[in-house]
Scaffold this active site. Structure first.
Site, PDB file in Angstrom:
ATOM      1  N   THR A 196      48.446  47.303  41.957  1.00 23.88           N
ATOM      2  CA  THR A 196      47.244  46.463  42.031  1.00 23.88           C
ATOM      3  C   THR A 196      47.732  45.031  41.920  1.00 23.88           C
ATOM      4  OG1 THR A 196      45.640  48.036  41.116  1.00 23.88           O
ATOM      5  CG2 THR A 196      45.213  45.771  40.622  1.00 23.88           C
TER       6      THR A 196
ATOM      7  N   LYS B   3      46.138  53.625  35.871  1.00 22.54           N
ATOM      8  CA  LYS B   3      45.252  54.717  36.281  1.00 22.54           C
ATOM      9  C   LYS B   3      43.799  54.350  35.985  1.00 22.54           C
ATOM     10  CE  LYS B   3      44.907  58.791  37.958  1.00 22.54           C
ATOM     11  NZ  LYS B   3      44.638  59.877  38.289  1.00 22.54           N
TER      12      LYS B   3
HETATM   13  N1  ASP Z   1      43.927  50.408  38.800  1.00 26.63           N
HETATM   14  C1  ASP Z   1      44.126  50.801  40.162  1.00 26.63           C
HETATM   15  C2  ASP Z   1      43.177  51.909  40.484  1.00 26.63           C
HETATM   16  O1  ASP Z   1      43.069  52.842  39.715  1.00 26.63           O
HETATM   17  C3  ASP Z   1      45.524  51.239  40.469  1.00 26.63           C
HETATM   18  C4  ASP Z   1      46.637  50.524  39.772  1.00 26.63           C
HETATM   19  O2  ASP Z   1      46.468  49.460  39.218  1.00 26.63           O
HETATM   20  O3  ASP Z   1      47.758  50.986  39.764  1.00 26.63           O
HETATM   21  O4  ASP Z   1      42.603  51.878  41.539  1.00 26.63           O
END
Ligand code: ASP
Length: 318
Positions: free
Chosen positions: A176, A229
């Site tokens: 992200t 996650k």
């Molecule tokens: N937080 C993001 C999601 O779950 C993914 C990530 O930051 O790795 O879509």
């Protein structure tokens, strides 16, 4: 006048040091540096925290090294469904888009949603259409696809078939981008943008477009942008939780963020990290994975970027 502050992250889905060439690491660090410079230029010219976080995130959305915009992760159907949000700590106004497939810079669409004021979160084709009507850059969905993400999807599908998905590396799983800032008049802002996790079910929405989970900003307290996650960030309302611990328990930014990442989220065995800036200009960037792409600018205007433990100071003219 308060002191200005800026911090960014490019996700906690960072590869093991050995899996990426030094040239690629250097290029990723250079893009982090460009993102910091874009945000810092806004702040030092008297611009708003809101404009600064948007400028910083746009640079990372345009970079292939991070899971947002160009180079975003693919879902289980081999398609991109992108999420983004932005929040103004001064007014608590926020905007977000989810499941968008054609907006080159989803964070810009989030900003337009916020400014329009008719919704906080817009999704799917209607959000793509909204962005088009607002005059934002529209691209073919394939614009976002890189060879690295196609390979990562194939690898994750192989893991899933072999029952070894849990063993996939953090970089194979997710990532992200995000930014937090404090401007010269004391306003805070946060923005976050993502492709979600690799091989996610079609239609899955993560924490990134959920205000209070992946993104949160409130003047006088802090601004937060998360990575990891997303399902757990939603359940723990991470952005709001970090702010609440400061507001109600009197914790420092560092204590509050560390508690949430290391004590609340880590026991779930999920990758998690965030960057946050406090109303006093202090910055924290905790993570529980091997590394997290990140960067920050000191009040003296010194630029730092890091992927793993080692921190690199960027030359002033980089
Ligand atoms: N937080 C993001 C999601 O779950 C993914 C990530 O930051 O790795 O879509």
């Amino acid at each position: 006048m308060t002191k200005t502050a800026l911090a960014i992250h490019g996700g906690c889905g960072v590869m093991a040091k050995l899996d990426l060439s030094e040239a690629d690491w250097a290029a990723a660090r250079a893009d982090l540096g460009r993102s910091l410079k874009a945000g810092w230029a806004v702040l030092t010219s008297g611009g708003s925290a809101l404009d600064a976080v948007q400028a910083a995130v746009v640079v990372m959305e345009d970079s292939p090294y991070f899971n947002a915009g160009y180079g975003a992760a693919l879902n289980a159907n081999g398609e991109h469904e992108l999420d983004a949000s932005i929040m103004d700590g001064a007014t608590l106004e926020a905007g977000a888009v989810t499941l968008v497939r054609r907006i080159r810079n989803p964070v810009k669409a989030a900003r337009r949603v916020m400014e329009k004021g008719e919704a906080v979160l817009m999704g799917g084709t209607a959000a793509d259409d909204f962005a088009k009507a607002e005059g934002l850059d529209i691209v073919e969905p394939t614009y976002f696809t890189t060879e690295k993400r196609v390979k990562a999807l194939a690898a994750m599908k192989a893991h899933a078939a072999a029952g070894t998905a849990a063993k996939a590396s953090e970089s194979e799983k997710h990532g992200t981008v995000g930014a937090v800032a404090l401007d010269a008049v004391g306003h805070l802002a946060a923005a976050t943008s993502t492709g979600g996790y690799n091989n996610k079910p079609a239609g899955r929405i993560g924490d990134t477009p959920i205000v209070g989970a992946g993104t949160y900003a409130r003047d006088g307290i802090c601004a937060v942008s998360g990575t990891g996650k997303g399902e757990f960030f939603i359940r723990y309302a991470v952005g709001h939780e970090v702010a609440s611990r400061i507001a109600y328990l009197g914790e420092t930014l560092e204590q509050s963020a560390a508690k949430v990442i290391q004590e609340d989220l880590k026991p779930h065995n999920i990758g998690a990290g965030l960057v946050a800036v406090c109303a006093d200009g202090s910055i924290t960037a905790p993570y529980n994975t091997d590394g997290m792409f990140r960067g920050w600018v000191t009040p003296e205007g010194e630029f730092f970027v890091a992927t793993h433990v080692e921190v690199f100071k960027l030359p002033a003219d980089a």
